[in-house]
Write a protein that holds these residues in place. Structure first.
Motif, PDB file in Angstrom:
ATOM      1  N   PHE A  54       1.273  -0.614   0.116  1.00  0.00           N
ATOM      2  CA  PHE A  54       0.401  -0.121   0.250  1.00  0.00           C
ATOM      3  C   PHE A  54       0.996   1.528   0.179  1.00  0.00           C
ATOM      4  O   PHE A  54       2.077   1.390  -0.038  1.00  0.00           O
ATOM      5  CB  PHE A  54      -0.731   0.134   1.580  1.00  0.00           C
ATOM      6  CG  PHE A  54      -0.110   0.597   2.405  1.00  0.00           C
ATOM      7  CD1 PHE A  54       0.134  -1.009   3.459  1.00  0.00           C
ATOM      8  CD2 PHE A  54      -0.560   1.143   3.130  1.00  0.00           C
ATOM      9  CE1 PHE A  54       0.654  -1.815   4.085  1.00  0.00           C
ATOM     10  CE2 PHE A  54       0.489   1.326   4.932  1.00  0.00           C
ATOM     11  CZ  PHE A  54       0.848  -0.418   5.073  1.00  0.00           C
ATOM     12  N   ASP A  63      -3.446  -4.644  -3.677  1.00  0.00           N
ATOM     13  CA  ASP A  63      -2.725  -3.316  -3.793  1.00  0.00           C
ATOM     14  C   ASP A  63      -3.380  -2.016  -3.663  1.00  0.00           C
ATOM     15  O   ASP A  63      -4.545  -2.455  -3.490  1.00  0.00           O
ATOM     16  CB  ASP A  63      -2.051  -2.799  -5.198  1.00  0.00           C
ATOM     17  CG  ASP A  63      -0.783  -3.556  -5.891  1.00  0.00           C
ATOM     18  OD1 ASP A  63      -1.012  -4.549  -6.613  1.00  0.00           O
ATOM     19  OD2 ASP A  63      -0.634  -3.000  -6.203  1.00  0.00           O
ATOM     20  N   PHE A  64      -2.816  -1.397  -2.353  1.00  0.00           N
ATOM     21  CA  PHE A  64      -3.780  -0.110  -1.834  1.00  0.00           C
ATOM     22  C   PHE A  64      -2.886   0.869  -2.659  1.00  0.00           C
ATOM     23  O   PHE A  64      -1.987   1.604  -1.459  1.00  0.00           O
ATOM     24  CB  PHE A  64      -4.532  -0.215  -0.976  1.00  0.00           C
ATOM     25  CG  PHE A  64      -5.462   0.988   0.112  1.00  0.00           C
ATOM     26  CD1 PHE A  64      -6.739   1.513  -0.780  1.00  0.00           C
ATOM     27  CD2 PHE A  64      -4.685   1.933   0.345  1.00  0.00           C
ATOM     28  CE1 PHE A  64      -7.703   2.422  -0.450  1.00  0.00           C
ATOM     29  CE2 PHE A  64      -5.493   3.181   0.878  1.00  0.00           C
ATOM     30  CZ  PHE A  64      -6.534   3.399   0.517  1.00  0.00           C
ATOM     31  N   THR A  65      -3.940   1.925  -2.649  1.00  0.00           N
ATOM     32  CA  THR A  65      -3.225   3.225  -2.847  1.00  0.00           C
ATOM     33  C   THR A  65      -4.452   3.967  -2.833  1.00  0.00           C
ATOM     34  O   THR A  65      -5.238   3.989  -2.896  1.00  0.00           O
ATOM     35  CB  THR A  65      -2.268   4.108  -4.346  1.00  0.00           C
ATOM     36  OG1 THR A  65      -1.459   4.785  -3.221  1.00  0.00           O
ATOM     37  CG2 THR A  65      -3.220   4.030  -4.970  1.00  0.00           C
ATOM     38  N   CYS A  66      -4.478   5.841  -2.467  1.00  0.00           N
ATOM     39  CA  CYS A  66      -5.046   6.725  -2.252  1.00  0.00           C
ATOM     40  C   CYS A  66      -3.673   8.480  -2.696  1.00  0.00           C
ATOM     41  O   CYS A  66      -2.738   7.899  -1.848  1.00  0.00           O
ATOM     42  CB  CYS A  66      -5.520   6.412  -1.166  1.00  0.00           C
ATOM     43  SG  CYS A  66      -5.439   7.518   0.440  1.00  0.00           S
ATOM     44  N   SER A  97     -12.301   3.431   2.104  1.00  0.00           N
ATOM     45  CA  SER A  97     -11.328   2.820   0.664  1.00  0.00           C
ATOM     46  C   SER A  97     -10.211   2.009   1.443  1.00  0.00           C
ATOM     47  O   SER A  97     -10.670   0.336   1.351  1.00  0.00           O
ATOM     48  CB  SER A  97     -11.315   3.658  -0.285  1.00  0.00           C
ATOM     49  OG  SER A  97     -12.186   4.395  -0.693  1.00  0.00           O
ATOM     50  N   ALA A  98      -9.884   2.301   2.134  1.00  0.00           N
ATOM     51  CA  ALA A  98      -8.624   1.726   3.203  1.00  0.00           C
ATOM     52  C   ALA A  98      -9.396   0.481   3.663  1.00  0.00           C
ATOM     53  O   ALA A  98      -9.150  -0.654   4.087  1.00  0.00           O
ATOM     54  CB  ALA A  98      -7.686   2.052   3.919  1.00  0.00           C
ATOM     55  N   PHE A 129     -10.914  -2.473   1.176  1.00  0.00           N
ATOM     56  CA  PHE A 129      -9.450  -3.884   0.559  1.00  0.00           C
ATOM     57  C   PHE A 129      -9.115  -4.194   2.348  1.00  0.00           C
ATOM     58  O   PHE A 129      -9.005  -5.672   1.371  1.00  0.00           O
ATOM     59  CB  PHE A 129      -8.651  -1.916   0.046  1.00  0.00           C
ATOM     60  CG  PHE A 129      -6.880  -3.124  -0.105  1.00  0.00           C
ATOM     61  CD1 PHE A 129      -6.930  -3.653  -1.643  1.00  0.00           C
ATOM     62  CD2 PHE A 129      -6.502  -2.873   1.274  1.00  0.00           C
ATOM     63  CE1 PHE A 129      -5.763  -4.198  -0.925  1.00  0.00           C
ATOM     64  CE2 PHE A 129      -4.830  -4.049   0.583  1.00  0.00           C
ATOM     65  CZ  PHE A 129      -4.663  -4.593  -0.191  1.00  0.00           C
TER      66      PHE A 129
END
Ligand SMILES: Cc1cc2nc3c(=O)[nH]c(=O)nc-3n(C[C@H](O)[C@H](O)[C@H](O)COP(=O)(O)O)c2cc1C
Length: 152
Positions: free
Chosen positions: A79, A110-113, A140-141, A144
């Protein structure tokens, strides 16, 4: 599913906030990178690794940390927070994912912001994405993190 989340967050604590939310959702152990060596990876089913993005990659100490790990076949997720968010996720996550794969990790997500970014001249205008990550990013996290619970 016993989970350990490792983060490096040097700019505004943006990635730390995301790591905390994910850890809360997963009931995970959470550690800054500097203390990660005190944890026994063998007892975990899943390892999460994240940082801000600095020059199109994760923090160099996180990349070095992976270089120094022994090979292990363990599920992992990656992330980040960054000035560009989703736009650059493929480029930004590539190096860390390559290193994890080379060590035998099985990548499960995968996580992103977006994160508040006041690097260089952006400082003069208060930075980009001043209020990010925000409540929507935290949700969103959480979503996820929840999706990881259904991973075998
Ligand atoms: C030295 C430096 C380099 C950066 N390089 C990038 C970059 O290449 N791409 C990007 O989208 N954001 C970049 N950023 C913005 C950070 O990724 C963003 O602010 C991130 O949310 C910082 O996370 P942190 O507060 O957890 O350290 C950079 C920030 C800094 C301080």
């Amino acid at each position: 599913m016993k989970t350990l989340i490792i983060y490096k967050s040097i700019h505004h604590g943006n990635t730390k906030k995301i790591a905390e939310v994910m850890a809360g959702e997963l009931g995970a152990d959470l550690t800054e990178l500097e203390q990660a060596k005190n944890y026994n990876f063998a007892v975990y089913d899943l390892i999460g690794l994240g940082s801000g993005i600095y020059m199109w990659r994760h923090h160099k100490t996180l990349l070095k940390f992976i270089d120094e790990l022994p090979n292990m076949s363990k599920n992992a997720f990656v992330f980040s927070t960054s000035g560009a968010g989703m736009n650059d996720i493929l480029k930004n996550h590539k190096k860390l994912k390559e290193k994890l794969t080379a060590k035998g990790f099985n990548l499960v997500g995968d996580f992103t912001c977006l994160g508040w970014d006041s690097v260089g001249p952006l400082k003069l205008v208060g930075g980009l994405n001043k209020d990010r990550p925000n409540e929507e990013d935290f949700q969103s996290a959480r979503n996820f993190a929840n999706s990881l619970k259904t991973n075998p």
